[in-house]
Scaffold this active site. Structure first.
Site, PDB file in Angstrom:
ATOM      1  N   LYS A  48      42.203  41.765  -4.432  1.00  0.00           N
ATOM      2  CA  LYS A  48      43.106  40.715  -4.912  1.00  0.00           C
ATOM      3  C   LYS A  48      43.976  41.234  -6.034  1.00  0.00           C
ATOM      4  O   LYS A  48      45.114  40.837  -6.179  1.00  0.00           O
ATOM      5  CB  LYS A  48      42.286  39.535  -5.452  1.00  0.00           C
ATOM      6  CG  LYS A  48      41.779  38.611  -4.381  1.00  0.00           C
ATOM      7  CD  LYS A  48      41.306  37.312  -4.998  1.00  0.00           C
ATOM      8  CE  LYS A  48      39.837  37.106  -4.764  1.00  0.00           C
ATOM      9  NZ  LYS A  48      39.010  37.636  -5.845  1.00  0.00           N
ATOM     10  N   LYS A  63      39.801  50.071  -1.533  1.00  0.00           N
ATOM     11  CA  LYS A  63      39.444  48.804  -0.888  1.00  0.00           C
ATOM     12  C   LYS A  63      40.560  47.770  -1.058  1.00  0.00           C
ATOM     13  O   LYS A  63      41.249  47.771  -2.072  1.00  0.00           O
ATOM     14  CB  LYS A  63      38.100  48.332  -1.441  1.00  0.00           C
ATOM     15  CG  LYS A  63      38.066  47.006  -2.121  1.00  0.00           C
ATOM     16  CD  LYS A  63      36.700  46.651  -2.620  1.00  0.00           C
ATOM     17  CE  LYS A  63      36.825  45.642  -3.756  1.00  0.00           C
ATOM     18  NZ  LYS A  63      37.434  44.369  -3.433  1.00  0.00           N
ATOM     19  N   LYS A  98      36.945  50.112 -13.437  1.00  0.00           N
ATOM     20  CA  LYS A  98      37.882  49.185 -14.085  1.00  0.00           C
ATOM     21  C   LYS A  98      38.143  49.582 -15.534  1.00  0.00           C
ATOM     22  O   LYS A  98      39.273  49.448 -16.019  1.00  0.00           O
ATOM     23  CB  LYS A  98      37.380  47.735 -13.993  1.00  0.00           C
ATOM     24  CG  LYS A  98      37.424  47.204 -12.557  1.00  0.00           C
ATOM     25  CD  LYS A  98      37.445  45.684 -12.472  1.00  0.00           C
ATOM     26  CE  LYS A  98      37.620  45.268 -10.996  1.00  0.00           C
ATOM     27  NZ  LYS A  98      37.575  43.821 -10.785  1.00  0.00           N
TER      28      LYS A  98
HETATM   29  P1  ATP Z   1      39.374  41.625  -7.574  1.00  0.00           P
HETATM   30  O1  ATP Z   1      40.360  42.593  -7.003  1.00  0.00           O
HETATM   31  O2  ATP Z   1      39.984  40.626  -8.482  1.00  0.00           O
HETATM   32  O3  ATP Z   1      38.133  42.296  -8.113  1.00  0.00           O
HETATM   33  P2  ATP Z   1      38.279  41.196  -4.973  1.00  0.00           P
HETATM   34  O4  ATP Z   1      39.338  41.221  -3.952  1.00  0.00           O
HETATM   35  O5  ATP Z   1      37.436  42.416  -5.121  1.00  0.00           O
HETATM   36  O6  ATP Z   1      38.893  40.744  -6.336  1.00  0.00           O
HETATM   37  P3  ATP Z   1      36.126  39.293  -5.412  1.00  0.00           P
HETATM   38  O7  ATP Z   1      36.447  37.906  -5.827  1.00  0.00           O
HETATM   39  O8  ATP Z   1      35.682  40.225  -6.465  1.00  0.00           O
HETATM   40  O9  ATP Z   1      37.386  39.941  -4.646  1.00  0.00           O
HETATM   41  O10 ATP Z   1      35.082  39.251  -4.223  1.00  0.00           O
HETATM   42  C1  ATP Z   1      34.753  38.123  -3.425  1.00  0.00           C
HETATM   43  C2  ATP Z   1      33.920  38.609  -2.250  1.00  0.00           C
HETATM   44  O11 ATP Z   1      34.740  39.348  -1.337  1.00  0.00           O
HETATM   45  C3  ATP Z   1      32.777  39.546  -2.649  1.00  0.00           C
HETATM   46  O12 ATP Z   1      31.632  39.241  -1.891  1.00  0.00           O
HETATM   47  C4  ATP Z   1      33.299  40.901  -2.286  1.00  0.00           C
HETATM   48  O13 ATP Z   1      32.269  41.816  -1.979  1.00  0.00           O
HETATM   49  C5  ATP Z   1      34.141  40.603  -1.068  1.00  0.00           C
HETATM   50  N1  ATP Z   1      35.205  41.594  -0.892  1.00  0.00           N
HETATM   51  C6  ATP Z   1      36.177  41.882  -1.788  1.00  0.00           C
HETATM   52  N2  ATP Z   1      37.004  42.824  -1.311  1.00  0.00           N
HETATM   53  C7  ATP Z   1      36.532  43.148  -0.067  1.00  0.00           C
HETATM   54  C8  ATP Z   1      36.968  44.062   0.930  1.00  0.00           C
HETATM   55  N3  ATP Z   1      38.036  44.819   0.750  1.00  0.00           N
HETATM   56  N4  ATP Z   1      36.260  44.128   2.085  1.00  0.00           N
HETATM   57  C9  ATP Z   1      35.172  43.350   2.278  1.00  0.00           C
HETATM   58  N5  ATP Z   1      34.709  42.466   1.362  1.00  0.00           N
HETATM   59  C10 ATP Z   1      35.378  42.355   0.200  1.00  0.00           C
END
Ligand code: ATP
Ligand code: LTN
Length: 328
Positions: free
Chosen positions: A197, A194, A111
């Site tokens: 969000k 991955k 990041k």
């Molecule tokens: P950001 O992009 O804002 O970092 P994010 O999509 O990574 O958000 P988080 O809020 O950081 O989501 O994560 C919430 C939960 O979802 C965490 O337990 C994280 O490990 C899980 N998670 C996030 N992205 C994935 C993915 N692509 N596959 C499986 N689990 C995920």
């Protein structure tokens, strides 16, 4: 009952990766754990955000968690910043963590690299320490998360052990609970990245509230390869392997079982789309049904009050252990 805690950032539309990697496990865990789930708004401040947007997203994320099946009569759902203990313990733990170990966190490296480390906020660097505070405050035994959080959980365990060793036993050393299938769902358009969000890939991300037609279109247009062989091989065939993972996770099978019988990408995509639509249908239906706005705010207020009964005594013990003068 063993204790479980996990969190999600209010940073965008909750997606299929969040659901399969984390939220689905939370819904399951709430029935046989003393379960705490929080919307981690303080974590969302680590990168620039519009304040009004953050506020709205925080409530909306809680509503989505309720729609996904979290039941406030059996679990505690709250907003991280509604409990001042998180920030307080985070400071104490920042005085336990070292700069070197935080530098090794791959999420920080990734990041910070986007905007250049010089300009990255200090909060982005100390983010995993705040996460450790979230977990340790509640003396959690298990932390259900997706695969990319393993390293943060290792750091949390190290900090708990170091603190206990240095100052006496205060914290439970937690364990990550990562699902066997679905812990790392990839972007449908860029399957080496991955699903996230905050990525700028609307066609590669399935929001858990997407219409069935939208889900189907996104999966049918998912990037695969030119080989036309259905086989699970994340290195050489990331797109197809991601579809197999999604199909397997959505239907409760192993990837090998899910792959059996497919010789072409078309039917694999059609069945994956169908399985995802079916998986998400109850969440969409409940989201619409819920008299959301008012209920969620009240539920979060109750959740914060319940969270205090565990978080406050933990902070008191940690303060005492490190030698802060007790409050009058
Ligand atoms: P950001 O992009 O804002 O970092 P994010 O999509 O990574 O958000 P988080 O809020 O950081 O989501 O994560 C919430 C939960 O979802 C965490 O337990 C994280 O490990 C899980 N998670 C996030 N992205 C994935 C993915 N692509 N596959 C499986 N689990 C995920
Ligand atoms: N860093 C996590 C979100 C998070 C979290 C937590 C997860 C913040 N605090 C405590 C589990 C337990 C992420 O998913 N990006």
């Amino acid at each position: 009952m063993p204790r479980v805690l996990s969190g999600i950032q209010p940073t965008g539309d909750v997606h299929l990766g969040n659901y399969l990697g984390a939220i689905r496990q939370w819904v399951e865990h709430q029935h046989h754990h003393d379960a705490y789930f929080c919307v981690v708004d303080l974590h969302a401040l680590t990168v620039p955000r519009d304040p009004a947007h953050l506020r709205a997203r925080t409530l909306e994320t809680a509503q989505l968690l309720l729609a996904a099946g979290l039941d406030p009569s059996v679990c505690t759902l709250f907003v991280q910043s509604h409990r001042h203990e998180h920030a307080e313990l985070a400071w104490v733990l920042q005085c336990v963590a070292s700069i070197g170990e935080l530098r090794r966190m791959t999420q920080f490296k990734d990041k910070a690299a986007r905007e250049g480390e010089e300009a990255a906020r200090v909060g982005l660097f100390t983010y995993p320490v705040l996460q450790a505070a979230d977990i340790l405050l509640y003396q959690a035994d298990h932390v259900p998360v997706g695969d990319e959080q393993r390293q943060h959980l290792e750091l949390c365990r190290d900090l708990a052990e170091r603190f206990n060793h240095r100052y006496g036993e205060v914290f439970t050393v937690p364990e990550a609970t990562v699902p066997a299938v679905g812990a790392r769902i990839m972007d449908l358009q860029v399957p080496t990245m991955k699903m996230s969000k905050s990525s700028e890939s609307p066609q590669g991300t399935i929001s858990i509230l997407d219409d069935p037609e939208v889900v189907t279109r996104k999966i049918k247009r998912a990037v695969t390869d030119t080989e036309a062989e259905v086989r699970y091989d994340p290195k050489d065939k990331p797109g197809v392997s991601n579809l197999l993972t999604i199909l397997a996770a959505a239907t409760g099978r192993s990837v090998e079982d899910a792959a059996a019988g497919y010789t072409q990408y078309g039917p694999l995509k059609a069945d994956t789309a169908e399985a995802v639509v079916e998986l998400l249908a109850p969440v969409r239906a409940r989201y619409r049904e819920l008299e959301v706005e008012k209920d969620a705010a009240a539920i979060l207020a109750q959740g914060a009050a319940k969270a205090a009964s565990v978080a406050a005594p933990t902070v008191t013990r940690a303060r005492e252990a490190v030698g802060l003068l007790p409050r009058a």
